[in-house]
Write a protein that holds these residues in place. Structure first.
Motif, PDB file in Angstrom:
ATOM      1  N   PRO A 202      -1.580 -12.692  10.410  1.00 33.62           N
ATOM      2  CA  PRO A 202      -2.320 -11.488  10.783  1.00 33.62           C
ATOM      3  C   PRO A 202      -1.769 -10.232  10.107  1.00 33.62           C
ATOM      4  O   PRO A 202      -2.530  -9.321   9.781  1.00 33.62           O
ATOM      5  N   GLY A 203      -0.461 -10.194   9.873  1.00 27.37           N
ATOM      6  CA  GLY A 203       0.103  -9.051   9.154  1.00 27.37           C
ATOM      7  C   GLY A 203      -0.450  -8.955   7.747  1.00 27.37           C
ATOM      8  O   GLY A 203      -0.809  -7.864   7.269  1.00 27.37           O
ATOM      9  N   LEU A 204      -0.530 -10.085   7.064  1.00 31.11           N
ATOM     10  CA  LEU A 204      -1.099 -10.104   5.717  1.00 31.11           C
ATOM     11  C   LEU A 204      -2.581  -9.765   5.761  1.00 31.11           C
ATOM     12  O   LEU A 204      -3.082  -9.009   4.918  1.00 31.11           O
ATOM     13  N   GLY A 205      -3.293 -10.290   6.745  1.00 29.73           N
ATOM     14  CA  GLY A 205      -4.711  -9.982   6.873  1.00 29.73           C
ATOM     15  C   GLY A 205      -4.971  -8.504   7.092  1.00 29.73           C
ATOM     16  O   GLY A 205      -5.926  -7.932   6.542  1.00 29.73           O
ATOM     17  N   PHE A 206      -4.113  -7.857   7.880  1.00 31.80           N
ATOM     18  CA  PHE A 206      -4.259  -6.417   8.123  1.00 31.80           C
ATOM     19  C   PHE A 206      -4.019  -5.630   6.837  1.00 31.80           C
ATOM     20  O   PHE A 206      -4.722  -4.655   6.551  1.00 31.80           O
ATOM     21  N   LEU A 207      -3.030  -6.057   6.048  1.00 26.01           N
ATOM     22  CA  LEU A 207      -2.794  -5.427   4.751  1.00 26.01           C
ATOM     23  C   LEU A 207      -4.006  -5.601   3.841  1.00 26.01           C
ATOM     24  O   LEU A 207      -4.471  -4.638   3.208  1.00 26.01           O
ATOM     25  N   LEU A 208      -4.533  -6.812   3.758  1.00 22.13           N
ATOM     26  CA  LEU A 208      -5.697  -7.058   2.903  1.00 22.13           C
ATOM     27  C   LEU A 208      -6.915  -6.280   3.385  1.00 22.13           C
ATOM     28  O   LEU A 208      -7.716  -5.798   2.576  1.00 22.13           O
ATOM     29  N   GLY A 209      -7.060  -6.165   4.699  1.00 22.11           N
ATOM     30  CA  GLY A 209      -8.161  -5.374   5.231  1.00 22.11           C
ATOM     31  C   GLY A 209      -8.066  -3.919   4.817  1.00 22.11           C
ATOM     32  O   GLY A 209      -9.073  -3.289   4.458  1.00 22.11           O
ATOM     33  N   SER A 210      -6.858  -3.372   4.836  1.00 24.79           N
ATOM     34  CA  SER A 210      -6.678  -1.974   4.420  1.00 24.79           C
ATOM     35  C   SER A 210      -6.934  -1.822   2.925  1.00 24.79           C
ATOM     36  O   SER A 210      -7.468  -0.799   2.477  1.00 24.79           O
ATOM     37  N   ALA A 211      -6.579  -2.839   2.131  1.00 29.05           N
ATOM     38  CA  ALA A 211      -6.853  -2.795   0.698  1.00 29.05           C
ATOM     39  C   ALA A 211      -8.353  -2.875   0.425  1.00 29.05           C
ATOM     40  O   ALA A 211      -8.875  -2.217  -0.487  1.00 29.05           O
ATOM     41  N   ALA A 212      -9.055  -3.683   1.223  1.00 23.61           N
ATOM     42  CA  ALA A 212     -10.505  -3.761   1.087  1.00 23.61           C
ATOM     43  C   ALA A 212     -11.159  -2.431   1.461  1.00 23.61           C
ATOM     44  O   ALA A 212     -12.145  -2.008   0.842  1.00 23.61           O
ATOM     45  N   ARG A 213     -10.593  -1.746   2.439  1.00 19.85           N
ATOM     46  CA  ARG A 213     -11.154  -0.476   2.901  1.00 19.85           C
ATOM     47  C   ARG A 213     -10.844   0.675   1.944  1.00 19.85           C
ATOM     48  O   ARG A 213     -11.715   1.497   1.633  1.00 19.85           O
ATOM     49  N   TYR A 214      -9.617   0.759   1.437  1.00 17.06           N
ATOM     50  CA  TYR A 214      -9.190   1.920   0.659  1.00 17.06           C
ATOM     51  C   TYR A 214      -9.042   1.652  -0.834  1.00 17.06           C
ATOM     52  O   TYR A 214      -8.770   2.569  -1.599  1.00 17.06           O
ATOM     53  N   GLY A 215      -9.212   0.399  -1.249  1.00 16.58           N
ATOM     54  CA  GLY A 215      -9.167   0.094  -2.674  1.00 16.58           C
ATOM     55  C   GLY A 215      -7.757  -0.164  -3.183  1.00 16.58           C
ATOM     56  O   GLY A 215      -6.758   0.125  -2.515  1.00 16.58           O
ATOM     57  N   ASP A 216      -7.693  -0.703  -4.395  1.00 14.50           N
ATOM     58  CA  ASP A 216      -6.412  -1.079  -4.990  1.00 14.50           C
ATOM     59  C   ASP A 216      -5.436   0.090  -5.051  1.00 14.50           C
ATOM     60  O   ASP A 216      -4.235  -0.066  -4.834  1.00 14.50           O
ATOM     61  N   GLY A 217      -5.951   1.266  -5.376  1.00 12.18           N
ATOM     62  CA  GLY A 217      -5.068   2.417  -5.520  1.00 12.18           C
ATOM     63  C   GLY A 217      -4.885   3.233  -4.261  1.00 12.18           C
ATOM     64  O   GLY A 217      -3.957   4.059  -4.186  1.00 12.18           O
ATOM     65  N   GLY A 218      -5.753   3.019  -3.265  1.00  8.64           N
ATOM     66  CA  GLY A 218      -5.716   3.870  -2.086  1.00  8.64           C
ATOM     67  C   GLY A 218      -4.909   3.338  -0.917  1.00  8.64           C
ATOM     68  O   GLY A 218      -4.425   4.115  -0.084  1.00  8.64           O
ATOM     69  N   TRP A 219      -4.750   2.007  -0.831  1.00  8.46           N
ATOM     70  CA  TRP A 219      -4.090   1.457   0.353  1.00  8.46           C
ATOM     71  C   TRP A 219      -2.617   1.862   0.473  1.00  8.46           C
ATOM     72  O   TRP A 219      -2.134   2.044   1.615  1.00  8.46           O
ATOM     73  N   PRO A 220      -1.851   2.026  -0.651  1.00  4.96           N
ATOM     74  CA  PRO A 220      -0.450   2.447  -0.460  1.00  4.96           C
ATOM     75  C   PRO A 220      -0.330   3.811   0.225  1.00  4.96           C
ATOM     76  O   PRO A 220       0.531   4.007   1.090  1.00  4.96           O
ATOM     77  N   ASP A 221      -1.195   4.752  -0.133  1.00  4.70           N
ATOM     78  CA  ASP A 221      -1.164   6.060   0.517  1.00  4.70           C
ATOM     79  C   ASP A 221      -1.510   5.931   1.996  1.00  4.70           C
ATOM     80  O   ASP A 221      -0.940   6.639   2.840  1.00  4.70           O
ATOM     81  N   TYR A 222      -2.445   5.039   2.307  1.00  5.90           N
ATOM     82  CA  TYR A 222      -2.794   4.825   3.709  1.00  5.90           C
ATOM     83  C   TYR A 222      -1.572   4.334   4.488  1.00  5.90           C
ATOM     84  O   TYR A 222      -1.292   4.813   5.597  1.00  5.90           O
ATOM     85  N   TRP A 223      -0.829   3.387   3.918  1.00  2.67           N
ATOM     86  CA  TRP A 223       0.336   2.845   4.619  1.00  2.67           C
ATOM     87  C   TRP A 223       1.471   3.863   4.714  1.00  2.67           C
ATOM     88  O   TRP A 223       2.249   3.833   5.680  1.00  2.67           O
ATOM     89  N   LYS A 224       1.560   4.767   3.758  1.00  5.48           N
ATOM     90  CA  LYS A 224       2.549   5.858   3.880  1.00  5.48           C
ATOM     91  C   LYS A 224       2.217   6.708   5.108  1.00  5.48           C
ATOM     92  O   LYS A 224       3.111   7.100   5.872  1.00  5.48           O
ATOM     93  N   LYS A 225       0.931   6.976   5.293  1.00  4.39           N
ATOM     94  CA  LYS A 225       0.504   7.761   6.454  1.00  4.39           C
ATOM     95  C   LYS A 225       0.723   6.983   7.747  1.00  4.39           C
ATOM     96  O   LYS A 225       1.140   7.559   8.764  1.00  4.39           O
ATOM     97  N   LEU A 226       0.451   5.683   7.698  1.00  4.09           N
ATOM     98  CA  LEU A 226       0.641   4.858   8.886  1.00  4.09           C
ATOM     99  C   LEU A 226       2.119   4.809   9.273  1.00  4.09           C
ATOM    100  O   LEU A 226       2.465   4.883  10.464  1.00  4.09           O
TER     101      LEU A 226
END
Length: 355
Positions: free
Chosen positions: A177-201
């Protein structure tokens, strides 16, 4: 990885699951077929006996740890496999299994009744879809009611100040589920956007633990196990089918589920079974895979493993419909994209979140 399915939730709520006996042997007895799986495999005794009676095969089950461990071990032993059929590789790790030649082709009888959306290896039939579920953030209804706070519904909500220090998730490197949550965030924010999302998280106080069992049954304030453990996180990465488990195994049963699902945070997970390369009993293995997509097994599966059937027309328990319907628009990602990015994304995620 893992604990993948809600059988672990059921265990946390006091359910004792059923399985066939375990064995590492295969091939020595043509009337024995060995299933290798992760720890959450479960089936009703009478359903398994029906298969054994009708097919003439005795089923042995080897539970081999969480899903990631089981897949990796199966790859390492593929030349001398521990069994005939492997159950439990999901779409987040499917490419790793296929690229390593873990399975031999077999087109299961009854595959025509399996929804096309689940058939991710339709051209070669190296794996057969068995079930699906949605990895989603769950919330503790009582907490949000007490604090007069609206529960989050999306990824974007989780980084807002009002949800600071409320979320616990699993390690993407060690948990399905941890990996799935990461992949879900990548699907939502794109290849370049998910790292910034996780910095905020991370800045908003997300807590990371090794696996689902700890997150859900120890840290999460909304689960039966979490209440006993005095968990203080009212948000957790779990499954859309977690709320039904909280109702079904509660005593006394509540009139409504004590937990809810943030429907905008869901990632679709599909599980497969395959006939192992170099299996000792290929005929028995094929019969077992046919059984896994039979309506009898598919309808037995939800209340044993808290996943949804992939066969058209298979009945879903009323509790699922009422307390934990599947997500209407879950995030998805093509297996080849997961294959191309998974390892690097996990490395990047680890450096961003854990260091």
């Amino acid at each position: 990885m893992h604990t993948r399915t809600l059988v672990a939730a059921a265990v946390g709520l006091g359910l004792v699951t059923l399985s066939a006996c375990s064995s590492t042997g295969t091939g020595a007895d043509s009337k024995t077929v060995t299933l290798v799986s992760h720890d959450s495999w479960a089936v009703s005794k009478n359903v398994l006996k029906d298969f054994e009676k009708q097919s003439g095969y005795r089923v042995r089950v080897l539970k081999d740890g969480d899903a990631g461990q089981a897949v990796n071990k199966a790859i390492l032993t593929k030349d001398n496999p521990q069994g005939d059929v492997f159950f439990g590789v999901d779409n987040t790790l499917l490419s790793r299994a296929l690229d390593n030649g873990l399975f031999q082709p077999y087109e299961a009888k009854g595959l025509g009744q399996v929804g096309a959306a689940y058939q991710l290896d339709a051209a070669k039939h190296r794996v057969t879809p068995i079930d699906y579920g949605d990895i989603c953030v769950n919330y503790d209804k009582a907490y949000f009611s007490r604090h007069k706070l609206t529960p989050p519904t999306s990824y974007a909500d989780l980084v807002k100040p009002q949800y600071k220090n409320l979320l616990v998730t699993e390690n993407a490197a060690t948990s399905s589920p941890g990996l799935g949550f990461l992949l879900g965030s990548a699907a939502r924010y794109g290849d370049g956007g998910w790292p910034d999302y996780w910095k905020k998280l991370k800045a908003n106080g997300v807590k990371v633990v090794d696996g689902w069992e700890q997150a859900y049954n120890e840290e999460f304030s909304g689960s039966a196990g979490g209440k006993k453990a005095k968990g203080d996180r009212p948000l957790v990465v779990s499954y859309a089918s977690s709320p039904p488990a909280e109702v079904i195994y509660a005593d006394p049963k509540p009139s409504t589920a004590p937990t809810g699902v943030a429907t905008g945070t869901c990632f679709r997970q599909i599980e497969f079974a395959g006939l192992l390369s170099n299996a000792g009993n290929t005929k028995g293995g094929k019969a077992l895979i046919d059984f896994l997509v039979s309506k009898e097994f598919q309808q037995d599966m939800p209340l044993n493993m808290f996943v949804y059937p992939v066969v058209k027309g298979a009945a879903v328990p009323a509790e699922f419909t009422e307390y934990g319907p599947a997500a209407q628009d879950p995030a998805t990602m093509a297996p080849d994209k997961i294959a191309a990015n998974r390892d690097q994304w996990v490395k990047t995620w680890t450096s961003l979140v854990l260091k």
